[in-house]
Design a protein around this motif. Structure first.
Motif, PDB file in Angstrom:
ATOM      1  N   VAL A   1     -12.702 -16.812  15.852  1.00 38.11           N
ATOM      2  CA  VAL A   1     -11.581 -17.520  15.259  1.00 38.11           C
ATOM      3  C   VAL A   1     -10.407 -16.554  15.165  1.00 38.11           C
ATOM      4  CG1 VAL A   1     -10.748 -18.725  13.211  1.00 38.11           C
ATOM      5  CG2 VAL A   1     -13.085 -19.087  13.995  1.00 38.11           C
ATOM      6  N   THR A   2      -9.275 -16.996  15.646  1.00 34.11           N
ATOM      7  CA  THR A   2      -8.044 -16.215  15.584  1.00 34.11           C
ATOM      8  C   THR A   2      -7.144 -16.846  14.535  1.00 34.11           C
ATOM      9  OG1 THR A   2      -8.236 -15.698  17.932  1.00 34.11           O
ATOM     10  CG2 THR A   2      -6.067 -15.421  16.925  1.00 34.11           C
ATOM     11  N   LEU A   3      -6.573 -16.015  13.653  1.00 39.33           N
ATOM     12  CA  LEU A   3      -5.688 -16.537  12.624  1.00 39.33           C
ATOM     13  C   LEU A   3      -4.362 -16.952  13.248  1.00 39.33           C
ATOM     14  CD1 LEU A   3      -6.476 -13.880   9.895  1.00 39.33           C
ATOM     15  CD2 LEU A   3      -7.414 -16.192  10.108  1.00 39.33           C
TER      16      LEU A   3
ATOM     17  N   PRO B   1      -9.329 -21.810  17.447  1.00 41.95           N
ATOM     18  CA  PRO B   1      -8.797 -23.089  17.909  1.00 41.95           C
ATOM     19  C   PRO B   1      -9.024 -24.204  16.899  1.00 41.95           C
ATOM     20  CG  PRO B   1     -10.928 -22.693  18.906  1.00 41.95           C
ATOM     21  CD  PRO B   1     -10.593 -21.465  18.101  1.00 41.95           C
ATOM     22  N   CYS B   2      -8.308 -25.300  17.104  1.00 39.55           N
ATOM     23  CA  CYS B   2      -8.498 -26.513  16.337  1.00 39.55           C
ATOM     24  C   CYS B   2      -9.628 -27.287  17.002  1.00 39.55           C
ATOM     25  CB  CYS B   2      -7.205 -27.331  16.347  1.00 39.55           C
ATOM     26  SG  CYS B   2      -7.309 -28.842  15.409  1.00 39.55           S
ATOM     27  N   PHE B   3     -10.610 -27.707  16.219  1.00 40.23           N
ATOM     28  CA  PHE B   3     -11.780 -28.377  16.772  1.00 40.23           C
ATOM     29  C   PHE B   3     -11.623 -29.885  16.661  1.00 40.23           C
ATOM     30  CE2 PHE B   3     -13.507 -24.452  14.691  1.00 40.23           C
ATOM     31  CZ  PHE B   3     -13.547 -23.706  15.857  1.00 40.23           C
ATOM     32  N   VAL B   4     -11.845 -30.584  17.754  1.00 34.71           N
ATOM     33  CA  VAL B   4     -11.748 -32.037  17.747  1.00 34.71           C
ATOM     34  C   VAL B   4     -13.128 -32.663  17.624  1.00 34.71           C
ATOM     35  CG1 VAL B   4     -10.993 -34.058  19.044  1.00 34.71           C
ATOM     36  CG2 VAL B   4      -9.599 -31.994  19.029  1.00 34.71           C
TER      37      VAL B   4
ATOM     38  N   SER C   1     -19.521 -22.621  15.101  1.00 35.34           N
ATOM     39  CA  SER C   1     -19.862 -21.747  13.982  1.00 35.34           C
ATOM     40  C   SER C   1     -19.220 -20.385  14.169  1.00 35.34           C
ATOM     41  CB  SER C   1     -21.380 -21.628  13.848  1.00 35.34           C
ATOM     42  OG  SER C   1     -21.928 -20.992  14.979  1.00 35.34           O
ATOM     43  N   TRP C   2     -19.028 -19.725  13.054  1.00 30.67           N
ATOM     44  CA  TRP C   2     -18.472 -18.376  13.053  1.00 30.67           C
ATOM     45  C   TRP C   2     -18.879 -17.704  11.752  1.00 30.67           C
ATOM     46  CZ3 TRP C   2     -15.806 -22.880  12.613  1.00 30.67           C
ATOM     47  CH2 TRP C   2     -15.061 -23.100  11.455  1.00 30.67           C
ATOM     48  N   GLU C   3     -18.717 -16.399  11.698  1.00 31.54           N
ATOM     49  CA  GLU C   3     -19.008 -15.641  10.489  1.00 31.54           C
ATOM     50  C   GLU C   3     -17.744 -14.959  10.003  1.00 31.54           C
ATOM     51  OE1 GLU C   3     -22.262 -12.967  11.173  1.00 31.54           O
ATOM     52  OE2 GLU C   3     -23.713 -14.586  10.860  1.00 31.54           O
TER      53      GLU C   3
ATOM     54  N   LYS D   1     -14.516  -7.784  -1.377  1.00 31.96           N
ATOM     55  CA  LYS D   1     -13.369  -8.497  -1.951  1.00 31.96           C
ATOM     56  C   LYS D   1     -13.764  -9.236  -3.225  1.00 31.96           C
ATOM     57  CE  LYS D   1     -10.617  -7.624   1.536  1.00 31.96           C
ATOM     58  NZ  LYS D   1     -10.444  -6.209   1.650  1.00 31.96           N
ATOM     59  N   ALA D   2     -12.855  -9.270  -4.212  1.00 30.89           N
ATOM     60  CA  ALA D   2     -13.119  -9.913  -5.497  1.00 30.89           C
ATOM     61  C   ALA D   2     -12.688 -11.376  -5.518  1.00 30.89           C
ATOM     62  CB  ALA D   2     -12.412  -9.157  -6.616  1.00 30.89           C
ATOM     63  N   LYS D   3     -11.861 -11.781  -4.530  1.00 33.32           N
ATOM     64  CA  LYS D   3     -11.391 -13.168  -4.512  1.00 33.32           C
ATOM     65  C   LYS D   3     -11.157 -13.584  -3.063  1.00 33.32           C
ATOM     66  CE  LYS D   3      -7.947 -16.265  -6.402  1.00 33.32           C
ATOM     67  NZ  LYS D   3      -6.740 -16.439  -7.197  1.00 33.32           N
ATOM     68  N   TRP D   4     -11.715 -14.746  -2.697  1.00 33.26           N
ATOM     69  CA  TRP D   4     -11.490 -15.308  -1.368  1.00 33.26           C
ATOM     70  C   TRP D   4     -11.877 -16.773  -1.372  1.00 33.26           C
ATOM     71  CZ3 TRP D   4     -16.212 -17.076  -0.082  1.00 33.26           C
ATOM     72  CH2 TRP D   4     -17.339 -16.323  -0.431  1.00 33.26           C
ATOM     73  N   THR D   5     -11.371 -17.489  -0.376  1.00 29.88           N
ATOM     74  CA  THR D   5     -11.761 -18.870  -0.113  1.00 29.88           C
ATOM     75  C   THR D   5     -11.940 -19.001   1.391  1.00 29.88           C
ATOM     76  OG1 THR D   5     -10.537 -19.690  -2.024  1.00 29.88           O
ATOM     77  CG2 THR D   5     -11.114 -21.302  -0.319  1.00 29.88           C
ATOM     78  N   ILE D   6     -13.062 -19.579   1.792  1.00 35.34           N
ATOM     79  CA  ILE D   6     -13.378 -19.751   3.209  1.00 35.34           C
ATOM     80  C   ILE D   6     -13.823 -21.188   3.422  1.00 35.34           C
ATOM     81  CG2 ILE D   6     -14.945 -19.087   5.075  1.00 35.34           C
ATOM     82  CD1 ILE D   6     -15.149 -16.359   3.654  1.00 35.34           C
ATOM     83  N   GLY D   7     -13.359 -21.787   4.497  1.00 40.73           N
ATOM     84  CA  GLY D   7     -13.787 -23.140   4.804  1.00 40.73           C
ATOM     85  C   GLY D   7     -13.055 -23.684   6.001  1.00 40.73           C
ATOM     86  N   VAL D   8     -12.968 -24.978   6.035  1.00 38.97           N
ATOM     87  CA  VAL D   8     -12.285 -25.684   7.116  1.00 38.97           C
ATOM     88  C   VAL D   8     -11.400 -26.760   6.494  1.00 38.97           C
ATOM     89  CG1 VAL D   8     -14.095 -25.255   8.830  1.00 38.97           C
ATOM     90  CG2 VAL D   8     -14.210 -27.295   7.414  1.00 38.97           C
ATOM     91  N   CYS D   9     -10.443 -27.226   7.293  1.00 37.67           N
ATOM     92  CA  CYS D   9      -9.583 -28.304   6.806  1.00 37.67           C
ATOM     93  C   CYS D   9      -9.148 -29.163   7.980  1.00 37.67           C
ATOM     94  CB  CYS D   9      -8.361 -27.757   6.067  1.00 37.67           C
ATOM     95  SG  CYS D   9      -7.170 -26.920   7.103  1.00 37.67           S
TER      96      CYS D   9
END
Length: 164
Positions: free
Chosen positions: A7-9, A53-56, A61-63, A69-77
């Motif tokens: 995944v590329t930001l 990329p944007c998935f249709v 999957s990715w890791e 880190k003390a604070k993070w949020t990971i997911g999809v939208c």
């Protein structure tokens, strides 16, 4: 079909206080906001950045290495989530995510939020995202997909009943 993804930001979506690495694989929060052009794609009030990329359709999957880190949020939208103004990360708003707060509180960002009572701190989070083309446009929110998210928490014990 299942694919392990890199995944590329997407720098065009990054909140101005997020600094992306040159290879667009890492992000850090800065005290200073960068002078970046405002665009419909960029988050304006929340420290968020989307990956590509944007998935249709399909299973991907990715890791994500979270380290100490003390604070993070990971997911999809969903691709068309609101990026201007306050953003509430919850499924009804097109977000499926987990978060760490204060270095010790893990949460599934559901509505209402669900505590994830983990006994061992996470160093890495595996994300698996599955989308299926919907049969009827009335059964989906956007773009004709039905999403499903599962998170893999590597060899950690739960200290109570949990569902995500």
């Amino acid at each position: 079909m299942h694919k392990e993804m890199d995944v590329t930001l997407d720098s065009d979506t990054a909140y101005p206080s997020l600094v992306l690495s040159d290879n667009l694989q890492q992000v850090r929060l800065s005290c200073l906001q960068q002078d970046l052009p405002d665009s419909p794609e960029r988050f304006s009030l929340c420290p968020c950045v989307l990956g590509s990329p944007c998935f249709v359709a399909g299973r991907h999957s990715w890791e994500v290495e979270v380290g100490e880190k003390a604070k993070w949020t990971i997911g999809v939208c969903e691709d068309l989530v609101c990026r201007k103004g306050g953003v509430t990360s919850a499924p009804q708003n097109g977000f499926w995510a987990v978060s760490l707060w204060y270095g010790k509180e893990y949460w599934a960002l559901t509505s209402p939020m669900t505590a994830l009572p983990l006994r061992t701190p996470l160093q890495r989070v595996g994300v698996s995202w599955t989308t299926r083309l919907a049969r009827s446009p009335s059964t989906t929110r956007q773009r004709g997909v039905t999403p499903s998210l599962s998170l893999t928490l590597p060899s950690v014990g739960l200290s109570g009943p949990t569902s995500v």
